[in-house]
Scaffold this motif. Structure first.
Motif, mmCIF file in Angstrom:
data_model
loop_
_atom_site.group_PDB
_atom_site.id
_atom_site.type_symbol
_atom_site.label_atom_id
_atom_site.label_comp_id
_atom_site.label_asym_id
_atom_site.label_seq_id
_atom_site.Cartn_x
_atom_site.Cartn_y
_atom_site.Cartn_z
ATOM 1 N N ALA A 130 24.622 46.403 -20.057
ATOM 2 C CA ALA A 130 23.981 46.161 -18.766
ATOM 3 C C ALA A 130 24.175 47.386 -17.869
ATOM 4 O O ALA A 130 25.284 47.923 -17.777
ATOM 5 C CB ALA A 130 24.577 44.927 -18.098
ATOM 6 N N ILE A 131 23.110 47.812 -17.217
ATOM 7 C CA ILE A 131 23.175 48.933 -16.270
ATOM 8 C C ILE A 131 22.527 48.486 -14.970
ATOM 9 O O ILE A 131 21.415 47.958 -14.966
ATOM 10 C CB ILE A 131 22.469 50.187 -16.805
ATOM 11 N N GLY A 132 23.237 48.688 -13.865
ATOM 12 C CA GLY A 132 22.719 48.301 -12.564
ATOM 13 C C GLY A 132 23.324 47.027 -12.025
ATOM 14 O O GLY A 132 22.859 46.491 -11.016
ATOM 15 N N THR A 133 24.374 46.542 -12.665
ATOM 16 C CA THR A 133 24.994 45.296 -12.217
ATOM 17 C C THR A 133 25.941 45.511 -11.047
ATOM 18 O O THR A 133 26.321 44.551 -10.382
ATOM 19 C CB THR A 133 25.761 44.637 -13.373
ATOM 20 N N PRO A 148 21.123 52.105 -10.593
ATOM 21 C CA PRO A 148 21.017 53.378 -11.303
ATOM 22 C C PRO A 148 19.807 54.195 -10.882
ATOM 23 O O PRO A 148 19.713 55.389 -11.210
ATOM 24 C CB PRO A 148 20.893 52.940 -12.770
ATOM 25 N N TYR A 149 18.862 53.571 -10.162
ATOM 26 C CA TYR A 149 17.670 54.281 -9.702
ATOM 27 C C TYR A 149 17.669 54.449 -8.184
ATOM 28 O O TYR A 149 16.613 54.450 -7.555
ATOM 29 C CB TYR A 149 16.414 53.558 -10.179
ATOM 30 N N GLN A 150 18.856 54.626 -7.600
ATOM 31 C CA GLN A 150 18.924 54.948 -6.190
ATOM 32 C C GLN A 150 18.446 56.388 -5.992
ATOM 33 O O GLN A 150 18.308 57.149 -6.956
ATOM 34 C CB GLN A 150 20.341 54.754 -5.667
ATOM 35 N N PRO A 151 18.181 56.818 -4.745
ATOM 36 C CA PRO A 151 17.519 58.109 -4.519
ATOM 37 C C PRO A 151 18.168 59.315 -5.186
ATOM 38 O O PRO A 151 17.456 60.220 -5.646
ATOM 39 C CB PRO A 151 17.548 58.228 -2.989
ATOM 40 N N VAL A 152 19.501 59.383 -5.280
ATOM 41 C CA VAL A 152 20.124 60.585 -5.850
ATOM 42 C C VAL A 152 19.791 60.766 -7.324
ATOM 43 O O VAL A 152 19.924 61.866 -7.868
ATOM 44 C CB VAL A 152 21.662 60.564 -5.670
ATOM 45 N N GLU A 153 19.335 59.719 -7.999
ATOM 46 C CA GLU A 153 18.961 59.836 -9.408
ATOM 47 C C GLU A 153 17.791 60.792 -9.609
ATOM 48 O O GLU A 153 17.644 61.385 -10.681
ATOM 49 C CB GLU A 153 18.635 58.451 -9.973
ATOM 50 N N ALA A 154 16.971 60.978 -8.587
ATOM 51 C CA ALA A 154 15.825 61.881 -8.715
ATOM 52 C C ALA A 154 16.272 63.285 -9.085
ATOM 53 O O ALA A 154 15.595 63.982 -9.854
ATOM 54 C CB ALA A 154 15.025 61.902 -7.412
ATOM 55 N N GLN A 155 17.405 63.731 -8.544
ATOM 56 C CA GLN A 155 17.925 65.057 -8.885
ATOM 57 C C GLN A 155 18.939 65.003 -10.028
ATOM 58 O O GLN A 155 18.956 65.892 -10.887
ATOM 59 C CB GLN A 155 18.585 65.700 -7.658
ATOM 60 N N GLN A 156 19.767 63.979 -10.067
ATOM 61 C CA GLN A 156 20.830 63.932 -11.064
ATOM 62 C C GLN A 156 20.322 63.585 -12.464
ATOM 63 O O GLN A 156 20.855 64.071 -13.449
ATOM 64 C CB GLN A 156 21.890 62.901 -10.639
ATOM 65 N N ARG A 157 19.354 62.703 -12.575
ATOM 66 C CA ARG A 157 18.717 62.332 -13.853
ATOM 67 C C ARG A 157 19.729 61.794 -14.879
ATOM 68 O O ARG A 157 19.539 61.906 -16.088
ATOM 69 C CB ARG A 157 17.968 63.529 -14.446
ATOM 70 N N ILE A 158 20.794 61.180 -14.388
ATOM 71 C CA ILE A 158 21.801 60.621 -15.296
ATOM 72 C C ILE A 158 21.237 59.418 -16.034
ATOM 73 O O ILE A 158 21.431 59.264 -17.251
ATOM 74 C CB ILE A 158 23.071 60.237 -14.516
ATOM 75 N N ARG A 180 16.151 47.840 -8.012
ATOM 76 C CA ARG A 180 15.076 47.665 -7.048
ATOM 77 C C ARG A 180 14.465 49.030 -6.742
ATOM 78 O O ARG A 180 13.680 49.167 -5.811
ATOM 79 C CB ARG A 180 15.590 46.987 -5.774
ATOM 80 N N GLY A 181 14.834 50.039 -7.541
ATOM 81 C CA GLY A 181 14.384 51.399 -7.316
ATOM 82 C C GLY A 181 13.131 51.744 -8.106
ATOM 83 O O GLY A 181 13.112 51.668 -9.338
ATOM 84 N N THR A 182 12.081 52.149 -7.404
ATOM 85 C CA THR A 182 10.820 52.466 -8.069
ATOM 86 C C THR A 182 10.892 53.753 -8.877
ATOM 87 O O THR A 182 9.966 54.069 -9.625
ATOM 88 C CB THR A 182 9.684 52.574 -7.041
#
Length: 356
Positions: free
Chosen positions: A128-131, A135-145, A165-167
């Motif tokens: 499970a990821i995001g519990t 994982p799709y909060q704004p910083v993921e746009a640059q980090q791409r983890i 809830r992150g698009t």
């Protein structure tokens, strides 16, 4: 009087309570020299962490998974009701504004995940990821983890359940579509309210409700099964929207649905009460009274089996309304387990090949 150290536009929490583990506490006091309008704006900070392992195990009897991954600590979405806020105290930070502005990323998580999955003793079950945090909060746009984690999971043919809830998840539709075709992925999309104004106040940096519904459409069109998560249901504030949320999710392409009652562990209770007094003062006492009614006079009870739904007539009524609406809309489905029989450890450069 107490005052903030910075202005915090677009944030969920209205305060930054002291860490519960600290023996000493500091308070900002207005000395009259600096007008509040001249205070600096609170910005998001990100630091990096290298964990020793990335798969976290749990034995909780009321959650449907026994392992999870958290690419980030803290969440910039800033949902004021987030039950994960108290976890920031383990880092020596506040569950308040620190939780949504002082974030931690784990950029080496994909490499560590590959090492853990390749161990001879590892046995696959859905991760499970995001519990805890999105994982799709704004910083993921640059980090791409998160994208790199998906690449590892696809390479190993390992099942994963994602809650978001992150698009930004739409960026990864290529990977998700391929995994869905193999029966390796399912996505839960959290929907709290359809009221854009209320959502902006409660979830200030999360996508608007209408945008999340379009995200469900995009996922469904890519062949990814989506579970609509009416979470949390907030008594006397969003509970009247249950049927409308489920109807909208079904039209968007969701195939199943679940619900969770508002949970206010530890510091979240005070943070949420402060938010109510500022944004919904006429509802504050009703909301908190309903919560106490469901938890034996307390604002939260951590007992397994009851912490996510509550007890008593009100909780039973919410559950019944949800079940009736979900059944009517075809969302009362028990989805099959994701596949584990495809799991494999891919060969690495230098590995000795087998003869057969």
């Amino acid at each position: 009087m107490d005052r903030p150290l910075a202005r915090a536009p677009g944030r969920g929490a209205v305060s930054n309570p002291a860490n519960r583990y600290d023996r000493l506490r500091a308070e900002a006091v207005d000395d009259g020299w600096t007008p509040e309008g001249d205070l600096p704006v609170l910005r998001t900070e990100l630091r990096l962490e290298r964990p020793r392992r990335v798969i976290t195990r749990n034995a909780s009897p009321d959650v449907p998974f026994d392992r999870s991954i958290n690419p980030y600590r803290g969440c910039e979405h800033g949902c004021v009701y987030c039950f994960a806020r108290p976890s920031h105290a383990w880092l020596g930070l506040s569950p308040g504004l620190d939780f949504e502005t002082r974030l931690v990323a784990r950029p080496e998580a994909p490499e560590l995940l590959a090492q853990e999955l390749a161990r001879a003793s590892y046995r696959p079950r859905t991760i499970a990821i995001g519990t805890n945090t999105d994982p799709y909060q704004p910083v993921e746009a640059q980090q791409r983890i998160m994208r790199r984690l998906l690449e590892v999971l696809l390479e190993f043919r390992h099942p994963v359940g994602i809650v978001t809830r992150g698009t930004l998840i739409e960026r990864d539709l290529d990977l998700l579509s391929e995994m869905a075709g193999l029966g390796l992925v399912r996505v839960g999309v959290s929907l709290t309210t359809l009221d854009a104004g209320l959502a902006r106040a409660m979830e200030p940096r999360a996508p608007a409700p209408a945008r999340r519904l379009r995200m469900i459409e995009q996922l469904a069109a890519a062949g990814v099964e989506v579970r609509a998560m009416v979470a949390p249901v907030i008594p006397a504030l969003t509970d009247h929207e249950i049927e409308a949320i489920l109807s909208s999710a079904a039209r968007a392409g969701a195939v199943a649905a679940t619900w969770v009652m508002l949970r206010l562990p530890l510091e979240v209770s005070g943070l949420f009460r402060d938010w109510l007094e500022r944004h919904a003062p006429g509802r504050a006492e009703r909301v908190m009274a309903r919560l106490r009614e469901m938890h034996g006079g307390q604002e939260y009870s951590a007992h397994w089996g009851r912490r996510m739904r509550g007890e008593g007539p009100y909780a039973q009524m919410i559950g019944q309304r949800f079940r009736v609406a979900a059944a009517r809309l075809g969302l009362a489905r028990e989805l099959p387990e994701l596949r584990v029989d495809l799991f494999r450890v891919p060969p690495r450069p230098g590995d000795q090949l087998t003869l057969f």
